[in-house]
Design a protein around this motif. Structure first.
Motif, PDB file in Angstrom:
ATOM      1  N   THR A  29      -8.340  -1.482   4.504  1.00  0.00           N
ATOM      2  CA  THR A  29      -8.762  -0.258   3.821  1.00  0.00           C
ATOM      3  C   THR A  29      -9.938   0.375   4.543  1.00  0.00           C
ATOM      4  N   LYS A  30     -10.882  -0.480   4.982  1.00  0.00           N
ATOM      5  CA  LYS A  30     -12.028   0.065   5.697  1.00  0.00           C
ATOM      6  C   LYS A  30     -11.609   0.587   7.064  1.00  0.00           C
ATOM      7  N   ASP A  31     -10.659  -0.094   7.696  1.00  0.00           N
ATOM      8  CA  ASP A  31     -10.236   0.326   9.037  1.00  0.00           C
ATOM      9  C   ASP A  31      -9.465   1.637   9.028  1.00  0.00           C
ATOM     10  N   THR A  32      -8.886   2.018   7.869  1.00  0.00           N
ATOM     11  CA  THR A  32      -8.175   3.300   7.855  1.00  0.00           C
ATOM     12  C   THR A  32      -9.123   4.442   8.196  1.00  0.00           C
ATOM     13  N   SER A  33     -10.429   4.252   7.961  1.00  0.00           N
ATOM     14  CA  SER A  33     -11.377   5.319   8.297  1.00  0.00           C
ATOM     15  C   SER A  33     -11.408   5.569   9.799  1.00  0.00           C
ATOM     16  N   THR A  73      -5.392   8.320   3.024  1.00  0.00           N
ATOM     17  CA  THR A  73      -5.938   6.973   3.224  1.00  0.00           C
ATOM     18  C   THR A  73      -5.089   5.931   2.512  1.00  0.00           C
ATOM     19  N   LEU A  74      -4.769   6.203   1.249  1.00  0.00           N
ATOM     20  CA  LEU A  74      -4.005   5.226   0.466  1.00  0.00           C
ATOM     21  C   LEU A  74      -2.604   5.049   1.033  1.00  0.00           C
ATOM     22  N   PHE A  75      -1.985   6.182   1.438  1.00  0.00           N
ATOM     23  CA  PHE A  75      -0.635   6.106   2.005  1.00  0.00           C
ATOM     24  C   PHE A  75      -0.630   5.260   3.272  1.00  0.00           C
ATOM     25  N   VAL A  76      -1.547   5.577   4.197  1.00  0.00           N
ATOM     26  CA  VAL A  76      -1.611   4.842   5.465  1.00  0.00           C
ATOM     27  C   VAL A  76      -1.895   3.361   5.201  1.00  0.00           C
ATOM     28  N   GLY A  77      -2.847   3.093   4.309  1.00  0.00           N
ATOM     29  CA  GLY A  77      -3.186   1.705   4.007  1.00  0.00           C
ATOM     30  C   GLY A  77      -2.017   0.948   3.403  1.00  0.00           C
ATOM     31  N   ALA A  78      -1.317   1.590   2.433  1.00  0.00           N
ATOM     32  CA  ALA A  78      -0.238   0.889   1.734  1.00  0.00           C
ATOM     33  C   ALA A  78       0.924   0.588   2.682  1.00  0.00           C
ATOM     34  N   VAL A  79       1.326   1.593   3.486  1.00  0.00           N
ATOM     35  CA  VAL A  79       2.443   1.362   4.411  1.00  0.00           C
ATOM     36  C   VAL A  79       2.062   0.284   5.425  1.00  0.00           C
ATOM     37  N   SER A  80       0.822   0.353   5.941  1.00  0.00           N
ATOM     38  CA  SER A  80       0.395  -0.623   6.937  1.00  0.00           C
ATOM     39  C   SER A  80       0.402  -2.028   6.363  1.00  0.00           C
ATOM     40  N   VAL A  81      -0.036  -2.169   5.114  1.00  0.00           N
ATOM     41  CA  VAL A  81      -0.141  -3.527   4.578  1.00  0.00           C
ATOM     42  C   VAL A  81       1.252  -4.112   4.354  1.00  0.00           C
ATOM     43  N   VAL A  82       2.196  -3.277   3.899  1.00  0.00           N
ATOM     44  CA  VAL A  82       3.546  -3.799   3.693  1.00  0.00           C
ATOM     45  C   VAL A  82       4.160  -4.219   5.026  1.00  0.00           C
TER      46      VAL A  82
END
Lengths: 252, 268
Positions: free
Chosen positions: B206-210, B71-80
């Motif tokens: 972050t919520k959408d990564t779910s 979750t954190l990996f997907v969220g962090a890459v997506s936000v950058v």
């Protein structure tokens, strides 16, 4: 591209792009009406909950204020999917399984749990918008009303709410527009709304691009009027009109 | 009547001790009573009778931790990625070159009108048929980035437009080039106003990564679902644990956003 699989009894010559959609149009429309119905019910739930929670958070209400704050923060800061799972998988373990007839429509557990989750999730955002609107009214207004002898509830009803409505309407439009889009998440628990029908038809016909194009068009048919309404509300009620300044001469 | 109005002057508080019982006291009392009932009948039974034994098992916690990492990996890459592309898209929408402007605003309005679930699904189903095959995390990143880019672009555009027109005019009058105006005058002022909106979008992301669990990505919510399918009788407990993890992340971000909110730009 993968070869498109021919349907069992369809004549070979009658195939064209969009056939999967035309053949299954009733399913799409059924899904669309269900999406609209779910959104109407969820909107009613969320508005009721949102108003109550917002009022509890701005008036003296002791422990209920704490409870209302916990509700708003918890539902705003957890994913809708988790809340949907909580109601869909969690409630039956407590022996609660929705199955009732409402206005002559049979409502199954998945639709009821999904709508409830969507309503409560949106309600948290609604409460926050309404609370922000109520708090944005200058304190002097409330003080003047109270010193004139109006009670707390009278002050809210006669002085604060009429002024707050025009502040709150544009953000509410945005929230409900987002709710319409969030209703697609209910597919994950098998509520047969628009997105579910798209997945179903895709799994049956393997015509991914036709189905995706169709479902995008159907969602745009729902969200674009909603977006236009929000835009109109923003223009009508925003004291500082949206500025259409363009960076003149900026070469970027 | 006249005596009553003479003694009851609303501008002068009445003398004597404050009344023992007012309507406010009643509201407060009812409020605390309801809270006590909720704690007694919902919270205490949930803690006492909940089946928390599985969460003392380190293997299960590690299983959830692996999901959280995804979750954190997907969220962090997506936000950058979406911040970079969103900024470029916002500049495209503000540019004077008409085709670029139409293309950018078309993309932004189109994507923002669609559910993020649909976009993730579109990427997952549509791209393999075009011959683009990625692993599940990268499909999720692609879908989330496609959606968040459009929202970020709108945030950047609103921020840039919120800078007062006089600032631009002053910069031009002083002889600054348009590029220097953007870098030295517009952006420093715009970024401060945009920070709360950007952090808000970060929470949504972050919520959408779910949602990526529907394309078979093994992230936090999918891990939780597997956990409560594996053991019987811990459905609500698992959901509460996962929800608490998401809550900690998102609530921290929202506190951060409140702290960074600039009320008065002249004093910042």
């Amino acid at each position: 591209m993968l070869p498109i699989l021919a349907q069992g009894d369809a004549p070979a010559g009658a195939d064209y792009f969009g056939k999967a959609i035309v053949d299954n149009l009733p399913l799409f429309f059924w899904g669309m009406t269900l999406t609209v119905r779910i959104c109407v019910v969820a909107a009613l739930i969320s508005f009721t909950v949102g108003v109550i929670v917002a009022v509890l958070r701005v008036t003296p209400s002791g422990g209920l204020k704490l409870l209302a704050t916990c509700y708003a923060e918890f539902f705003r800061n957890t994913p809708l999917l988790i809340q949907v799972m909580c109601f869909f998988y969690g409630l039956p373990t407590l022996g609660i399984r929705f199955n009732f007839t409402f206005l002559g429509i049979e409502v199954g557990h998945s639709a009821a749990a999904g709508t409830l989750a969507l309503g409560l999730y949106t309600g948290a955002f609604v409460s926050e918008a309404i609370r922000a609107g109520l708090l944005a009214i200058p304190r002097g207004q409330t003080e003047a009303a109270r010193s004139l002898g109006l009670s707390v509830l009278q002050t809210l009803k006669l002085i604060v709410v009429p002024q707050a409505v025009r502040l709150v309407l544009p953000p509410l439009g945005n929230i409900y527009s987002a709710m319409l889009k969030n209703s697609a998440i209910l597919t994950s628990i098998g509520v047969a709304e628009l997105m579910y029908q798209a997945e179903f038809i895709n799994a049956r016909t393997f015509r991914t691009f036709e189905v995706l194009t169709a479902v995008i068009v159907f969602y745009l048919m729902l969200t674009l009027p909603m977006g236009a309404l929000v835009h109109w509300l923003e223009r009508k009620f925003n004291p500082l009109r949206a500025r259409t300044l363009r960076l003149r001469g900026a070469r970027v | 009547m006249s005596a009553a109005t003479a003694t009851h002057n609303p501008l002068r508080p009445p003398k004597g001790p404050a009344p023992f019982f007012t309507i406010t006291t009643a509201f407060n009392a009812v409020g605390w009573l309801v809270l006590a009932l909720v704690v007694w009948f919902l919270v205490i039974p949930a803690v006492r009778f909940g089946n928390w034994a599985e969460f003392k098992n380190v293997d299960n916690l590690l299983f959830l931790w692996k999901g959280l990492q995804v979750t954190l990996f997907v969220g962090a890459v997506s936000v950058v990625l979406s911040t970079i592309f969103g900024f470029l898209l916002a500049l495209g929408r503000l540019s004077n070159f008409k085709p670029l402007r139409l293309l950018s605003s078309g993309y932004i309005e189109f994507v923002r009108a669609l559910p993020s679930y649909l976009i993730i699904f579109f990427v997952f189903l549509g791209f393999p048929k075009l011959g683009i095959n990625l692993s599940a995390p990268w499909f999720a990143i692609l879908g989330l980035t496609m959606y968040t880019t459009a929202v970020m672009a709108e945030i950047f555009r609103a921020g840039i437009l919120s800078v007062d027109k006089g600032q631009l005019e002053a910069a031009y009058a002083l002889g600054l080039q348009p590029r220097d105006t953007i870098i030295h005058i517009v952006l420093p002022q715009a970024v401060r106003k945009m920070v709360p909106a950007i952090v808000g979008q970060l929470i949504t992301l972050t919520k959408d990564t779910s949602l990526a669990s529907v394309i078979a990505l093994q992230e936090l919510s999918a891990a939780g679902k597997q956990l409560f399918n594996l053991y019987s009788g811990i459905v609500l407990e698992t959901i509460f644990v996962i929800a608490a993890v998401y809550f900690v992340i998102c609530f921290t971000l929202s506190l951060l956003s409140k702290k960074l909110e600039v009320k008065d730009l002249t004093r910042a």
